[in-house]
Design a protein around this motif. Sequence first.
Motif, PDB file in Angstrom:
ATOM      1  N   ILE A 196     -88.657  81.198 -90.661  1.00 46.65           N
ATOM      2  CA  ILE A 196     -89.023  81.348 -92.071  1.00 46.65           C
ATOM      3  C   ILE A 196     -89.698  82.707 -92.226  1.00 46.65           C
ATOM      4  N   ALA A 197     -89.068  83.583 -93.017  1.00 51.41           N
ATOM      5  CA  ALA A 197     -89.469  84.991 -93.030  1.00 51.41           C
ATOM      6  C   ALA A 197     -90.843  85.193 -93.669  1.00 51.41           C
ATOM      7  N   PHE A 198     -91.662  85.992 -93.010  1.00 47.42           N
ATOM      8  CA  PHE A 198     -92.932  86.454 -93.576  1.00 47.42           C
ATOM      9  C   PHE A 198     -92.743  87.948 -93.848  1.00 47.42           C
ATOM     10  N   ALA A 199     -92.651  88.766 -92.827  1.00 49.74           N
ATOM     11  CA  ALA A 199     -92.435  90.207 -92.989  1.00 49.74           C
ATOM     12  C   ALA A 199     -91.288  90.587 -92.051  1.00 49.74           C
ATOM     13  N   SER A 200     -90.099  90.693 -92.617  1.00 46.42           N
ATOM     14  CA  SER A 200     -88.885  90.749 -91.792  1.00 46.42           C
ATOM     15  C   SER A 200     -88.804  91.940 -90.847  1.00 46.42           C
ATOM     16  N   SER A 201     -89.482  93.054 -91.154  1.00 44.99           N
ATOM     17  CA  SER A 201     -89.390  94.202 -90.246  1.00 44.99           C
ATOM     18  C   SER A 201     -90.409  94.101 -89.110  1.00 44.99           C
ATOM     19  N   LEU A 202     -91.210  93.039 -89.117  1.00 41.31           N
ATOM     20  CA  LEU A 202     -92.266  92.889 -88.105  1.00 41.31           C
ATOM     21  C   LEU A 202     -92.181  91.567 -87.343  1.00 41.31           C
ATOM     22  N   ASP A 203     -91.665  90.516 -88.004  1.00 40.02           N
ATOM     23  CA  ASP A 203     -91.630  89.168 -87.406  1.00 40.02           C
ATOM     24  C   ASP A 203     -90.849  89.160 -86.091  1.00 40.02           C
ATOM     25  N   GLU A 204     -91.344  88.403 -85.141  1.00 40.08           N
ATOM     26  CA  GLU A 204     -90.635  88.264 -83.863  1.00 40.08           C
ATOM     27  C   GLU A 204     -90.975  86.902 -83.269  1.00 40.08           C
ATOM     28  N   ILE A 205     -89.969  86.203 -82.771  1.00 41.13           N
ATOM     29  CA  ILE A 205     -90.216  84.927 -82.076  1.00 41.13           C
ATOM     30  C   ILE A 205     -90.495  85.234 -80.610  1.00 41.13           C
ATOM     31  N   GLY A 206     -91.467  84.534 -80.022  1.00 37.86           N
ATOM     32  CA  GLY A 206     -91.776  84.723 -78.607  1.00 37.86           C
ATOM     33  C   GLY A 206     -92.212  83.418 -77.970  1.00 37.86           C
ATOM     34  N   VAL A 207     -92.715  83.530 -76.741  1.00 40.51           N
ATOM     35  CA  VAL A 207     -92.995  82.336 -75.934  1.00 40.51           C
ATOM     36  C   VAL A 207     -94.442  82.332 -75.449  1.00 40.51           C
ATOM     37  N   MET A 208     -95.009  81.121 -75.339  1.00 37.21           N
ATOM     38  CA  MET A 208     -96.370  80.946 -74.828  1.00 37.21           C
ATOM     39  C   MET A 208     -96.347  79.880 -73.726  1.00 37.21           C
ATOM     40  N   SER A 209     -97.091  80.135 -72.642  1.00 36.72           N
ATOM     41  CA  SER A 209     -97.115  79.196 -71.507  1.00 36.72           C
ATOM     42  C   SER A 209     -98.311  79.550 -70.643  1.00 36.72           C
ATOM     43  N   LYS A 210     -98.628  78.685 -69.675  1.00 38.39           N
ATOM     44  CA  LYS A 210     -99.770  79.027 -68.812  1.00 38.39           C
ATOM     45  C   LYS A 210     -99.436  80.217 -67.917  1.00 38.39           C
ATOM     46  N   ARG A 211     -98.228  80.210 -67.334  1.00 36.11           N
ATOM     47  CA  ARG A 211     -97.842  81.256 -66.403  1.00 36.11           C
ATOM     48  C   ARG A 211     -96.759  82.153 -67.004  1.00 36.11           C
ATOM     49  N   ALA A 212     -96.784  83.433 -66.637  1.00 39.35           N
ATOM     50  CA  ALA A 212     -95.797  84.388 -67.149  1.00 39.35           C
ATOM     51  C   ALA A 212     -94.374  83.969 -66.778  1.00 39.35           C
ATOM     52  N   LYS A 213     -94.205  83.421 -65.574  1.00 36.63           N
ATOM     53  CA  LYS A 213     -92.844  83.061 -65.128  1.00 36.63           C
ATOM     54  C   LYS A 213     -92.215  82.024 -66.068  1.00 36.63           C
ATOM     55  N   THR A 214     -93.031  81.079 -66.515  1.00 33.19           N
ATOM     56  CA  THR A 214     -92.511  80.045 -67.424  1.00 33.19           C
ATOM     57  C   THR A 214     -91.961  80.699 -68.689  1.00 33.19           C
ATOM     58  N   SER A 215     -92.711  81.644 -69.246  1.00 32.42           N
ATOM     59  CA  SER A 215     -92.234  82.328 -70.462  1.00 32.42           C
ATOM     60  C   SER A 215     -90.971  83.129 -70.174  1.00 32.42           C
ATOM     61  N   ALA A 216     -90.892  83.728 -68.977  1.00 30.43           N
ATOM     62  CA  ALA A 216     -89.687  84.484 -68.606  1.00 30.43           C
ATOM     63  C   ALA A 216     -88.478  83.547 -68.595  1.00 30.43           C
ATOM     64  N   GLN A 217     -88.679  82.332 -68.087  1.00 31.79           N
ATOM     65  CA  GLN A 217     -87.564  81.373 -68.026  1.00 31.79           C
ATOM     66  C   GLN A 217     -87.102  80.960 -69.427  1.00 31.79           C
ATOM     67  N   VAL A 218     -88.061  80.793 -70.338  1.00 30.22           N
ATOM     68  CA  VAL A 218     -87.682  80.401 -71.711  1.00 30.22           C
ATOM     69  C   VAL A 218     -87.056  81.598 -72.433  1.00 30.22           C
ATOM     70  N   LEU A 219     -87.630  82.793 -72.239  1.00 34.18           N
ATOM     71  CA  LEU A 219     -87.084  83.986 -72.896  1.00 34.18           C
ATOM     72  C   LEU A 219     -85.640  84.243 -72.440  1.00 34.18           C
ATOM     73  N   ASN A 220     -85.365  83.970 -71.170  1.00 33.75           N
ATOM     74  CA  ASN A 220     -83.985  84.102 -70.668  1.00 33.75           C
ATOM     75  C   ASN A 220     -83.003  83.313 -71.524  1.00 33.75           C
ATOM     76  N   VAL A 221     -83.460  82.162 -72.015  1.00 28.94           N
ATOM     77  CA  VAL A 221     -82.583  81.272 -72.787  1.00 28.94           C
ATOM     78  C   VAL A 221     -82.452  81.732 -74.243  1.00 28.94           C
ATOM     79  N   ILE A 222     -83.565  82.174 -74.845  1.00 27.06           N
ATOM     80  CA  ILE A 222     -83.515  82.427 -76.303  1.00 27.06           C
ATOM     81  C   ILE A 222     -83.127  83.870 -76.670  1.00 27.06           C
ATOM     82  N   ALA A 223     -83.208  84.817 -75.725  1.00 25.07           N
ATOM     83  CA  ALA A 223     -82.973  86.231 -76.067  1.00 25.07           C
ATOM     84  C   ALA A 223     -81.483  86.555 -76.143  1.00 25.07           C
TER      85      ALA A 223
END
Length: 479
Positions: A196-223
């Motif tokens: 749902i757009a707020f500021a389209s030239s700035l908005d970005e979806i990302g990942v949050m997790s306890k460890r960086a590796k977990t976010s890397a695994q999720v980012l691999n899927v969504i990017a």
Amino acid sequence: MNYLNEDIDSLNEKLAQGTLSADKLAQDTVANIKKTDDKLNAWITVQEDAKPAENLDFAKNKLAGIPIAIKDNIITKDVKTTAASHILDNYIPVYDATVIERLKKAQATFVGKTNMDEFAMGSSTEHSYFGATHNPWNLDKVPGGSSGGSAAAVASGQVVAALGSDTGGSIRQPSAFNGIFGIKPTYGRVSRWGLIAFASSLDEIGVMSKRAKTSAQVLNVIAGADDHDSTLSTREVPDFTKYIGKDVKGMRVAVVKEYMDAVDGEVHDIIQQQIDTLKDAGAIINEVSLPLTKYAVPDYYIIASSEASSNLQRFDGIRYGYRSKDAKNLLDVYVKSRSEGFGEEVQRRILLGSFALSAGSYDRFFRQASKVRTLICQDFDQIFAENDVIVGPTTTTPAFGIGSEISDPIKMYNNDILTISANLAGIPSASVPAGLVEGMPVGFQIMAKRFDEGSIFQVADFIERSNQFYEKTPAGMED
Ligand SMILES: NC(=O)C[C@H](N)C(=O)O
């Protein structure tokens, strides 16, 4: 089920071996959320009938059967999506955001939607129609915002990973306040289709997790490229997990003077310790300056509010959601539905943005702000010509008290002073836990050049292994 001591690898192993069933994992996750969320209010919708996908393939899909939390501004087919606003509180989307489609293809399990500041406007998750979220480290403190529900859900062990969105710091500031890792990828790396757009030239979806590796695994899927979002890059997405477990010898690390000057006392000391750790491991530390930092907050609030005033026009009481019961004519439908449906902060931004775009103001405000944005981008380009990453604090202080900044918008906006420039420049940036000050987490920010999330994962994972903050968990959140 509580995830305080789990990651995607440990869960995937148990699921593959059959010592844990995906059905039970979904049910236990929901049960734990319901048990612990009285205190936190991290969720707007909990999917009580959560079920894993069929024919789970644990060898092919690391995320198979693993519950992931979704911020409530990301559209989910048949599951209520509100952006924490009264104006959308009955909105059931008929399609999935691209990131959701991709998580579904990777067979992740969906357990619900997390709380946030209304339309992602805020830094504390107090601007939610569904009430404030509380910080698991201290329930009297804010979790940050706007992805405060996602951050609290991960920090309290309700889930192993969550999606957030970041327009000016909304992933990184709550990650810092909750002692977790959170990454805002490069603008153009992850599809915004269905966000749902707020500021389209700035908005970005990302990942949050306890460890960086977990976010890397999720980012691999969504990017990666998506026909639905023309701002997306078609370049190939690397396997981000290959940056985990490396050292930092020879890496060129820039430390921004203005960012370090913005923190003092114990926060400064903890950030300096992380820099010293990198130096001791052979990184080359260079002091640099971003002199335009003082203009970043006003610049952002003109650009973001202008874009918001345009994006939020679609919520008119006719095409979506809430319609005022007292409307007597067409103008009333618009005016009353919007006045009753939007919260105070959203109305403030729409007014500010409409003013900045109006005939007499456009040149003085919006055009000027766009020029400043270009200058900020150029400053980053210069630094990245000679450095691999930029590091420093994510926020100037640890989490503040609930109610302490809500009536002072400028104070609330200044929370973003250290995170906003990365959005203006479209570069990737993450926060990794650095330590505790008076029992509350402090975050270490890492930025890299466009499409170099890899260097961020490399440095973040190194910092994690050095300070082992992941061993620490907020008290009272266990099963
Ligand atoms: N959306 C964001 O990234 C948060 C920022 N604090 C804002 O209120 O605009």
